[in-house]
Design an enzyme around this catalytic site. Sequence first.
Site, short mmCIF file in Angstrom:
data_model
loop_
_atom_site.label_atom_id
_atom_site.label_comp_id
_atom_site.label_asym_id
_atom_site.label_seq_id
_atom_site.Cartn_x
_atom_site.Cartn_y
_atom_site.Cartn_z
N ARG A 49 0.85 -1.19 0.00
CA ARG A 49 0.00 0.00 0.00
C ARG A 49 0.88 1.24 0.00
NH1 ARG A 49 -1.26 2.40 4.53
NH2 ARG A 49 -1.49 0.48 5.72
N LYS A 201 -8.59 5.98 -19.28
CA LYS A 201 -8.92 6.48 -20.60
C LYS A 201 -7.72 6.38 -21.54
CE LYS A 201 -12.88 7.59 -18.60
NZ LYS A 201 -12.67 7.51 -17.17
#
Length: 387
Positions: A49, A201
């Site tokens: 993490r 995207k």
Amino acid sequence: MKKLHQDTLLIHGGECIDATTGAVNFPIYQTSTYAQESLGKHKGYEYSRTGNPTRSALERLIAELEGGVAGFGFASGMAASSCVFSLFSRGDKILISSNVYGGTFRVLDKVFARFGIEYEIIDMRDENALESSLQGGKNHIKALFLETPANPLMTVTSIESVAKIAKKHEVLLIVDNTFMTPYLQKPLELGADIVVHSATKYLGGHSDIVAGCVVVGDKELGERIAFLQNSIGAVLAPFDSFLLIRGIKTLGVRMQRHCENALKIAQYLEENPAIGKVYYPLLESSGDKATQESQARCGGGMISFELKGGYDFKTFLQSCALIPLAESLGGVESLLCHPASMTHASIPKEIRESVGIKESLIRLSVGIENVDDLIADIQNALNKSKI
């Protein structure tokens, strides 16, 4: 070595070769934790993490591409934006540009507003209105959040002009660079402080991952973002980091085709008797061509348009055989979207319509297919949608 061109950086930027093995594709370090030699002594990684070698390679790459001092990988574009919004405290206010992505509005309106962080929608192209708002909110407004070209009406704002105003009033300028990518536009070089991306995207480019990125131009800001990234924990997984690095390698050639196809389709739509209005930055009718050309390589791959009366937009959306109706954008395949009921549905109707997002508005993410096939598909759907 001299400074590399952007096309070369896409492939050789960041940490492109694994120092341990010499692998030319940076490996996927699929691990959650790391063995430590002794108490407090490790090889730079403790827990994934906090840091993972594959994610670190991606983060160095996106920082180098944007010209920033530090980059950060997140589990989604909204996780990236939410981490940036977490820089602010109760009583702070953020000015957001009109017709931003609906998810950005939603997280500010439904989540951060509950924590006392305020927002206001403003047309940042109107420098007088922006100055007035900043003067009225002195010591209260802490940041400007800008999309250019904006989603979905493709309005263009001068980043450099807004950056000068932001610096004058000592507020941060955050720019969502999803539509342009660092290949076409460099907000940090134009004066922005923070850049965010939905890397799902164009950066990923193949509609196979969900990811987000943040890049900062200041070391102190980078330290604050790093703390929040680790504390909140919405980090990008190693495998998705690997896929994002792979996607970025072809960003240049893809964006060139996206831009080429989009301009041809925008020109075709503008001349088509079935189309009422076309929104694309490089059209003379947009009024934004000069600004767009001053800060970006081209107009990008996104177009929005409205059909004339006598044509049914719902029938049109159902009649394209090649271009699917789907959320998202920026993949190799073209996609159609109905902003009012899809990407911007979370924005109240009266606010949507006040900024120009009509029920009849259609958004097209232009892919890298043969442009003649795309135009034929659009024309066939227009023929079928005539009432």
